[in-house]
Design an enzyme around this catalytic site. Sequence first.
Site, PDB file in Angstrom:
ATOM      1  NE  ARG A 192      -3.026   0.286   3.251  1.00 38.97           N
ATOM      2  CZ  ARG A 192      -2.365   0.627   4.359  1.00 38.97           C
ATOM      3  NH1 ARG A 192      -1.733   1.772   4.442  1.00 38.97           N
ATOM      4  NH2 ARG A 192      -2.322  -0.196   5.389  1.00 38.97           N
TER       5      ARG A 192
ATOM      6  CG  ASP B 243      -8.449  15.279 -15.803  1.00 38.06           C
ATOM      7  OD1 ASP B 243      -7.792  14.654 -16.666  1.00 38.06           O
ATOM      8  OD2 ASP B 243      -9.458  14.806 -15.241  1.00 38.06           O
TER       9      ASP B 243
ATOM     10  CE  LYS C 213     -11.556   7.329 -18.985  1.00 37.59           C
ATOM     11  NZ  LYS C 213     -11.767   8.652 -18.440  1.00 37.59           N
TER      12      LYS C 213
ATOM     13  CE1 TYR D 129     -15.737  11.014 -17.205  1.00 39.54           C
ATOM     14  CE2 TYR D 129     -14.980  11.001 -14.936  1.00 39.54           C
ATOM     15  CZ  TYR D 129     -15.482  10.338 -16.032  1.00 39.54           C
ATOM     16  OH  TYR D 129     -15.718   8.998 -15.953  1.00 39.54           O
TER      17      TYR D 129
HETATM   18  C1  LIG Z   1     -12.221   9.060 -17.256  1.00 37.38           C
HETATM   19  C2  LIG Z   1     -11.828  10.396 -16.757  1.00 37.38           C
HETATM   20  C3  LIG Z   1     -11.550  10.601 -15.400  1.00 37.38           C
HETATM   21  C4  LIG Z   1     -11.672   9.511 -14.378  1.00 37.38           C
HETATM   22  O1  LIG Z   1     -10.766   8.501 -14.594  1.00 37.38           O
HETATM   23  P1  LIG Z   1     -11.049   6.985 -14.084  1.00 37.38           P
HETATM   24  O2  LIG Z   1      -9.778   6.304 -14.408  1.00 37.38           O
HETATM   25  O3  LIG Z   1     -12.238   6.506 -14.838  1.00 37.38           O
HETATM   26  O4  LIG Z   1     -11.316   7.099 -12.628  1.00 37.38           O
HETATM   27  C5  LIG Z   1     -11.175  11.864 -14.994  1.00 37.38           C
HETATM   28  N1  LIG Z   1     -11.082  12.883 -15.871  1.00 37.38           N
HETATM   29  C6  LIG Z   1     -11.340  12.728 -17.186  1.00 37.38           C
HETATM   30  C7  LIG Z   1     -11.191  13.878 -18.097  1.00 37.38           C
HETATM   31  C8  LIG Z   1     -11.722  11.481 -17.668  1.00 37.38           C
HETATM   32  O5  LIG Z   1     -11.988  11.336 -18.968  1.00 37.38           O
END
Ligand SMILES: *Cc1c(COP(=O)(O)O)cnc(C)c1O
Length: 393
Positions: free
Chosen positions: A56, A181, A206, A109
């Site tokens: 962890r 992000d 992604k 998001y």
């Molecule tokens: C998918 C996504 C997230 C969240 O990511 P997860 O891996 O699904 O928790 C955050 N920000 C954006 C822009 C995303 O496309």
Amino acid sequence: MAKRVVDICPEPVRPISPESIPHAPAICLSSVYQCDDPQHARALLLDEQSGYVYARNGHPNGDMLADKCRQLHGAERAAMVATGMGALATLVLAELAAGDHLVISNQLYGVTLDLLASETSRWGIETTVVDTTDLAATEAVLRAETKMLVVETITNPLLRVSDIRQLADLAHAVDASLLVDNSFASPAVCRPLEWGADWVVESLTKIMNGHSDVTLGCVCGSTNRWERIEYVLSRWGLSASPMDCWLALRGLATLALRAPQAGDNARQVAAYLESRPEVAQVHFPGLASHSDHALAQRQFSGQFGSMVTFDLSGGLAAAERFIRAVRSQIPFCPSLGEVSTTLSHPVSTSHRGLSDEALAALGISSGTIRLSVGIESPETILAWLASGLVKVH
Ligand SMILES: *Cc1c(COP(=O)(O)O)cnc(C)c1O
């Protein structure tokens, strides 16, 4: 008495011999590591000596992947988190406290909006939601208590581009930090730290992993703020699993090939869609018609990402016909960044909670379709799109 199997061979599996270095990274799933003696255990747990003791708090596969993310973003430090949302939550928990003020983009998001506007309010954090593509409006809501400004490099689904340099200057003027992000761009398209951001978050789920077989996030930042990050990851139990990190390291190995291929395809797809009579508007920052095209040319690597959004003039009926017609070639998957082309329908997925007025204000209609363009040959993708477009009437 008969011996049990565990009595016959009680010793743990021998480590790989130090003379033979595996070329492919090994997977180390162990949740715990052996300590030589109490002094060694203390030194490891207090971070006075390097080494692993409990997964962890850190493990080799996580560190290998974090080091790649760190280098790709030109960051001092990086850490892996179980999901992209976990990476955002880590920064909330590490950096914010009751009484702090947060300013966030109105185009984040949807799940991030829930986290940063609703969840944080339970902890006494006040959030102001603003259109961060309007710099004057953003400056007007920043104040002395503002701790953090949160934007996305490329927004969903209209692919607006954040001016990171200008937003960083605005945040820093009130001693706030800028969190970006970068999930819709990936470091192949944009490296926000180079434009003045203090924190970068990626959902490796992604584009960076790119194979739809892992959920994973990362936080990139600077050494002077890092102690809290590590503390929060361990205390709140947000760390990533070794297997996911190993898979994502493998996915990331081809980012340098996947991103330009998908980006070039996206450019061709956008130009093609713009030429079609069934399409009212195409949103792609690589198009001269996009409102942020000049900014994207300045701030991006010469690629504009692999997402293309378009509005069918026939509204919901046209969208439903198109989606059904291409279903077996372009699957309807509400995620993105995969090697194969997929599509999503924001009104029924990511933006389903919004009122008609809110959708209209953002410029999203029931005919809006978001494509995540893959690495197939461009001719193939255009043929799939054509086969769907002839069915929309
Ligand atoms: C998918 C996504 C997230 C969240 O990511 P997860 O891996 O699904 O928790 C955050 N920000 C954006 C822009 C995303 O496309």
